[in-house]
Design a protein around this motif. Structure first.
Motif, PDB file in Angstrom:
ATOM      1  N   HIS A   1       7.387 -24.460  41.576  1.00  0.00           N
ATOM      2  CA  HIS A   1       7.860 -25.574  42.369  1.00  0.00           C
ATOM      3  C   HIS A   1       9.052 -25.112  43.189  1.00  0.00           C
ATOM      4  N   GLY A   2       9.634 -26.027  43.935  1.00  0.00           N
ATOM      5  CA  GLY A   2      10.783 -25.643  44.735  1.00  0.00           C
ATOM      6  C   GLY A   2      10.377 -25.050  46.064  1.00  0.00           C
ATOM      7  N   PRO A   3      11.371 -24.601  46.794  1.00  0.00           N
ATOM      8  CA  PRO A   3      11.191 -24.182  48.182  1.00  0.00           C
ATOM      9  C   PRO A   3      10.308 -22.959  48.360  1.00  0.00           C
ATOM     10  N   SER A   4       9.796 -22.793  49.556  1.00  0.00           N
ATOM     11  CA  SER A   4       9.026 -21.601  49.910  1.00  0.00           C
ATOM     12  C   SER A   4       9.949 -20.394  49.931  1.00  0.00           C
ATOM     13  N   ARG A   5       9.351 -19.232  49.791  1.00  0.00           N
ATOM     14  CA  ARG A   5      10.124 -17.996  49.840  1.00  0.00           C
ATOM     15  C   ARG A   5       9.560 -17.097  50.925  1.00  0.00           C
ATOM     16  N   TRP A   6      10.483 -16.439  51.624  1.00  0.00           N
ATOM     17  CA  TRP A   6      10.121 -15.703  52.819  1.00  0.00           C
ATOM     18  C   TRP A   6      10.350 -14.218  52.670  1.00  0.00           C
ATOM     19  N   HIS A   7       9.535 -13.443  53.367  1.00  0.00           N
ATOM     20  CA  HIS A   7       9.748 -12.002  53.405  1.00  0.00           C
ATOM     21  C   HIS A   7       9.069 -11.425  54.633  1.00  0.00           C
ATOM     22  N   LEU A   8       9.611 -10.322  55.108  1.00  0.00           N
ATOM     23  CA  LEU A   8       8.944  -9.589  56.183  1.00  0.00           C
ATOM     24  C   LEU A   8       7.848  -8.757  55.550  1.00  0.00           C
ATOM     25  N   ALA A   9       6.734  -8.641  56.221  1.00  0.00           N
ATOM     26  CA  ALA A   9       5.574  -8.015  55.604  1.00  0.00           C
ATOM     27  C   ALA A   9       5.361  -6.602  56.118  1.00  0.00           C
ATOM     28  N   ASP A  10       5.476  -5.632  55.233  1.00  0.00           N
ATOM     29  CA  ASP A  10       4.981  -4.307  55.569  1.00  0.00           C
ATOM     30  C   ASP A  10       3.488  -4.313  55.340  1.00  0.00           C
ATOM     31  N   GLU A  11       3.138  -4.755  54.153  1.00  0.00           N
ATOM     32  CA  GLU A  11       1.724  -4.890  53.839  1.00  0.00           C
ATOM     33  C   GLU A  11       1.574  -6.137  52.977  1.00  0.00           C
TER      34      GLU A  11
END
Lengths: 143, 143
Positions: B79-89
């Motif tokens: 639950h809770g907020p979305s999590r973000w990341h830059l994608a290498d793969e």
DNA sequence: TTCCGTGCAAACAATTTGCAATAGA
DNA sequence: TCTATTGCAAATTGTTTGCACGGAA
């Protein structure tokens, strides 16, 4: 059948020391009567056709109670609200990100994946809590 | 390395006709500098150590832009907020529902499951958008 | 100069909570 | 009766939006 599931849930509430109120009965019967996975709002609409005075907060509380007793579950399907269902047996959900269609698949489908993951990482996958997203047969064909 | 990923993302923004602002640079560098999957709030904290005037709304907008360009992704973990990341793969995420630990696994781990599902239902699984929940090695041992 | 990007504050959606009134057992 | 349950309305959390201003190109 549906009513049996509802009665089972009500019995479980009673056994756990809870009270059977008309609100709870209405909510659980509406949930049991649906083969779909309902948002709280959808569930409320169905409850309100016969019991217009049931409060939304009560629906939230009942659905949480039912989950706490292990009789019901909520699943996240895409964005938007959680969806609830009474559980006969655990199953997985495939949600099409194009058309939104939901396909249920047996939980055992994940067993080989589970074995591989547990043997490589020690992690025990238990996820019916999130759905698997992708593209359903019909939408894949178009794209 | 991290800075390269940031520069790549900035270049992609420019190529798509967007402007490189100091806010966007700060946000993207903070995101690129983290190996973790950050909530918008966590990302904001890191941005604010050096650029305290960046608005939350700008972070939401930037992160959405970056996803739209295919450079970044958000994942739902519990639950809770979305999590973000830059994608290498692309990779999959195992989230422990006891301690919250995140384990990354290669996307190919799901290939056999994908094949089985597509052959039985026609559904093409594409899910790195949701994490797989369960119990991590350490927490399984205790329980 | 021309729009794009940003701040701000308000709107939003989904959900939770405190507390007094009510109704099961 | 006695305490669990409910209604109500307000608080919360995470996120989005409208609009006027300011700054990249």
């Amino acid at each position: 059948m549906a009513l049996d599931r509802a009665e089972q849930a009500l019995a479980a509430i009673r056994e756990s020391g809870g009270r059977i109120t008309s609100d709870r009965r209405a909510i659980i019967e509406a949930l049991a009567a649906s083969t779909e996975h309902l948002t709280v709002e959808q569930l409320a609409e169905r409850v309100w056709t016969r019991h217009p005075d049931v409060n939304l907060a009560t629906i939230y509380r009942t659905v949480e109670l039912v989950e706490h007793l292990g009789i019901g579950f909520h699943v996240h399907m895409g964005h938007g609200p959680s969806r609830w269902h009474l559980a006969d047996e655990v199953h997985q959900h495939l949600v099409c990100s194009v058309c939104g269609a939901v396909t249920d698949i047996p939980d055992e489908t994940l067993d080989p994946l589970r074995e591989q993951i547990v043997s490589t990482t020690g992690f025990v996958v238990d996820a019916h809590h999130f759905s698997l997203t992708g593209t359903c047969a019909a939408c894949s064909r178009v794209a």
